[in-house]
Design a protein around this motif. Sequence first.
Motif, mmCIF file in Angstrom:
data_model
loop_
_atom_site.group_PDB
_atom_site.id
_atom_site.type_symbol
_atom_site.label_atom_id
_atom_site.label_comp_id
_atom_site.label_asym_id
_atom_site.label_seq_id
_atom_site.Cartn_x
_atom_site.Cartn_y
_atom_site.Cartn_z
ATOM 1 N N GLU A 248 14.203 -8.184 -4.473
ATOM 2 C CA GLU A 248 14.634 -7.209 -3.466
ATOM 3 C C GLU A 248 13.438 -6.681 -2.676
ATOM 4 O OE1 GLU A 248 16.635 -4.221 -5.668
ATOM 5 O OE2 GLU A 248 18.283 -5.543 -6.308
ATOM 6 N N ARG A 249 12.342 -6.471 -3.362
ATOM 7 C CA ARG A 249 11.146 -5.922 -2.720
ATOM 8 C C ARG A 249 10.606 -6.872 -1.665
ATOM 9 N NH1 ARG A 249 5.587 -4.546 -6.019
ATOM 10 N NH2 ARG A 249 4.782 -2.912 -4.666
ATOM 11 N N VAL A 250 10.580 -8.160 -1.961
ATOM 12 C CA VAL A 250 10.082 -9.140 -0.994
ATOM 13 C C VAL A 250 10.943 -9.126 0.263
ATOM 14 C CG1 VAL A 250 9.767 -11.607 -0.548
ATOM 15 C CG2 VAL A 250 8.963 -10.617 -2.712
ATOM 16 N N VAL A 251 12.244 -9.062 0.087
ATOM 17 C CA VAL A 251 13.141 -9.009 1.252
ATOM 18 C C VAL A 251 12.844 -7.762 2.087
ATOM 19 C CG1 VAL A 251 15.547 -8.736 1.976
ATOM 20 C CG2 VAL A 251 14.959 -10.359 0.160
ATOM 21 N N ARG A 252 12.650 -6.627 1.439
ATOM 22 C CA ARG A 252 12.358 -5.382 2.164
ATOM 23 C C ARG A 252 11.031 -5.474 2.912
ATOM 24 N NH1 ARG A 252 13.993 -2.866 -2.665
ATOM 25 N NH2 ARG A 252 11.831 -2.256 -3.095
ATOM 26 N N MET A 253 10.064 -6.177 2.349
ATOM 27 C CA MET A 253 8.775 -6.338 3.028
ATOM 28 C C MET A 253 8.940 -7.079 4.357
ATOM 29 S SD MET A 253 6.204 -7.262 -0.113
ATOM 30 C CE MET A 253 5.411 -5.981 -1.097
ATOM 31 N N TYR A 254 9.747 -8.128 4.342
ATOM 32 C CA TYR A 254 9.968 -8.846 5.609
ATOM 33 C C TYR A 254 10.784 -8.000 6.580
ATOM 34 C CZ TYR A 254 7.762 -13.040 3.861
ATOM 35 O OH TYR A 254 6.830 -13.933 3.396
ATOM 36 N N GLU A 255 11.730 -7.240 6.065
ATOM 37 C CA GLU A 255 12.507 -6.343 6.923
ATOM 38 C C GLU A 255 11.614 -5.268 7.530
ATOM 39 O OE1 GLU A 255 16.841 -6.620 4.609
ATOM 40 O OE2 GLU A 255 15.494 -4.929 4.256
ATOM 41 N N ALA A 256 10.547 -4.910 6.824
ATOM 42 C CA ALA A 256 9.625 -3.876 7.304
ATOM 43 C C ALA A 256 8.600 -4.414 8.309
ATOM 44 C CB ALA A 256 8.895 -3.242 6.126
ATOM 45 N N GLY A 257 8.584 -5.741 8.515
ATOM 46 C CA GLY A 257 7.690 -6.294 9.534
ATOM 47 C C GLY A 257 6.515 -7.090 9.015
ATOM 48 N N TRP A 258 6.644 -7.659 7.834
ATOM 49 C CA TRP A 258 5.529 -8.406 7.249
ATOM 50 C C TRP A 258 5.108 -9.581 8.128
ATOM 51 C CZ3 TRP A 258 5.632 -10.732 1.580
ATOM 52 C CH2 TRP A 258 4.318 -11.047 1.197
ATOM 53 N N THR A 259 6.078 -10.266 8.727
ATOM 54 C CA THR A 259 5.744 -11.405 9.583
ATOM 55 C C THR A 259 4.870 -10.964 10.752
ATOM 56 O OG1 THR A 259 7.855 -12.448 9.007
ATOM 57 C CG2 THR A 259 6.687 -13.321 10.932
ATOM 58 N N GLY A 260 5.209 -9.846 11.372
ATOM 59 C CA GLY A 260 4.409 -9.337 12.477
ATOM 60 C C GLY A 260 3.024 -8.915 12.034
ATOM 61 N N GLU A 261 2.921 -8.367 10.824
ATOM 62 C CA GLU A 261 1.620 -7.975 10.291
ATOM 63 C C GLU A 261 0.704 -9.187 10.172
ATOM 64 O OE1 GLU A 261 1.040 -5.050 6.927
ATOM 65 O OE2 GLU A 261 0.644 -6.914 5.829
ATOM 66 N N VAL A 262 1.234 -10.286 9.630
ATOM 67 C CA VAL A 262 0.423 -11.494 9.474
ATOM 68 C C VAL A 262 0.095 -12.105 10.837
ATOM 69 C CG1 VAL A 262 0.384 -13.832 8.513
ATOM 70 C CG2 VAL A 262 1.318 -11.937 7.168
ATOM 71 N N GLU A 263 1.032 -12.056 11.755
ATOM 72 C CA GLU A 263 0.774 -12.576 13.104
ATOM 73 C C GLU A 263 -0.378 -11.813 13.756
ATOM 74 O OE1 GLU A 263 3.274 -13.811 17.113
ATOM 75 O OE2 GLU A 263 4.114 -12.323 15.735
ATOM 76 N N ASP A 264 -0.408 -10.503 13.592
ATOM 77 C CA ASP A 264 -1.512 -9.689 14.132
ATOM 78 C C ASP A 264 -2.845 -10.098 13.521
ATOM 79 O OD1 ASP A 264 0.199 -8.285 15.759
ATOM 80 O OD2 ASP A 264 0.384 -6.564 14.393
ATOM 81 N N LEU A 265 -2.854 -10.349 12.228
ATOM 82 C CA LEU A 265 -4.091 -10.767 11.556
ATOM 83 C C LEU A 265 -4.600 -12.088 12.116
ATOM 84 C CD1 LEU A 265 -3.117 -9.872 7.875
ATOM 85 C CD2 LEU A 265 -4.864 -8.727 9.232
ATOM 86 N N LEU A 266 -3.686 -13.033 12.312
ATOM 87 C CA LEU A 266 -4.076 -14.336 12.845
ATOM 88 C C LEU A 266 -4.587 -14.215 14.282
ATOM 89 C CD1 LEU A 266 -1.118 -16.495 11.467
ATOM 90 C CD2 LEU A 266 -3.459 -16.410 10.594
ATOM 91 N N LEU A 267 -3.946 -13.353 15.074
ATOM 92 C CA LEU A 267 -4.381 -13.149 16.457
ATOM 93 C C LEU A 267 -5.770 -12.524 16.531
ATOM 94 C CD1 LEU A 267 -1.043 -11.900 18.080
ATOM 95 C CD2 LEU A 267 -2.214 -14.067 18.538
ATOM 96 N N LYS A 268 -6.135 -11.771 15.502
ATOM 97 C CA LYS A 268 -7.460 -11.146 15.455
ATOM 98 C C LYS A 268 -8.542 -12.110 14.949
ATOM 99 C CE LYS A 268 -5.705 -6.444 14.812
ATOM 100 N NZ LYS A 268 -5.505 -5.323 13.849
ATOM 101 N N LYS B 27 0.835 -1.200 0.000
ATOM 102 C CA LYS B 27 0.000 0.000 0.000
ATOM 103 C C LYS B 27 0.874 1.255 0.000
ATOM 104 C CE LYS B 27 -3.952 -1.822 2.571
ATOM 105 N NZ LYS B 27 -4.566 -1.905 3.909
ATOM 106 N N PRO B 28 0.329 2.346 -0.498
ATOM 107 C CA PRO B 28 1.047 3.612 -0.344
ATOM 108 C C PRO B 28 1.337 3.862 1.137
ATOM 109 C CG PRO B 28 -0.839 3.867 -1.810
ATOM 110 C CD PRO B 28 -0.965 2.502 -1.202
ATOM 111 N N SER B 29 2.426 4.532 1.413
ATOM 112 C CA SER B 29 2.803 4.820 2.792
ATOM 113 C C SER B 29 1.844 5.829 3.412
ATOM 114 C CB SER B 29 4.226 5.374 2.834
ATOM 115 O OG SER B 29 4.265 6.650 2.199
ATOM 116 N N LYS B 30 1.924 5.976 4.719
ATOM 117 C CA LYS B 30 1.089 6.965 5.408
ATOM 118 C C LYS B 30 1.364 8.369 4.879
ATOM 119 C CE LYS B 30 0.539 4.377 9.730
ATOM 120 N NZ LYS B 30 0.804 4.353 11.193
#
Length: 304
Positions: free
Chosen positions: A206-226, A47-50
Amino acid sequence: MIVPIITGATGTGKTALAIELALRHNAEIISADAYQVYRGMDIGTAKPSKEELAVVRHHLIDVLDPDQTYSAGDFFEHAEKIAADIISRGKLPIIAGGTGLYAETLIKGIFNAPERDDNFRTALEEDGGKHGFALLHERLKSIDPEFAASIPPSDKARIIRGLEINRLCKMNVREAQKAFHVNPKHKYSVFLITDERERMYARINERVVRMYEAGWTGEVEDLLLKGYNENMQSFKAIGYRETAALVKGEADFESVVSAVQQKTRNFAKRQVTWFGHMDGLTELRAGDEENASRLSAFIRDYWA
């Protein structure tokens, strides 16, 4: 008036170009992305950034929860209404996104068939599971030979849809497509951003690596917790099911990153193929500094 659509394969710079144009021409952006509609799915859908969302008004971003469904028909209806509203306020709508089906529906219109018959579909699923979908394909052939000939016996979704249309509309698929076709209210011109395949693939990796560096794993974990899960339509977005497996300890990080990179490259290849079948596109080269000026000239010609 002709509304510009900026599209292309993933990672080709659609968002940046749309924002630059919007700032030049006091425009608003309508997202044509199948998954940016979902709240809480930010990193993996790019998504576009804030900051970007703050400087230019965007539409059809963060409008649904991940347990809701969204279709090309929904997009067509919403995008047409939003574009009309933007125009009524004296501003320019810019469509930007890589979902080729969405761009095509705006240009050609859409088949607005009656609502699905879920009970009938479930019965067909069970019947196909017991006796094989080849038998359902034969049933479809007996009532709509033209449509049946256009799809293989293994295409479960379209076999069911063909039988369902016949039941709901009392006509074959071609007749129903004519009877229930909705034409677009606006005229559109498509600008396709292209790039050399090897460079596009390298950028995707490169983009995929940056997504994980930006916290993609935590984003998915939050979704699962919800309470959201991999069976939902939203999790069809590339990488979310793989990352959910990582969160659950069912896969290791390196294999997940590699799998997501491969799936994203495959998706980009399918996007290129899709756009290759569309007519009347104006091609722009990714990274060309003159792209914004070319689009600005188009806007001045049609929106002066």
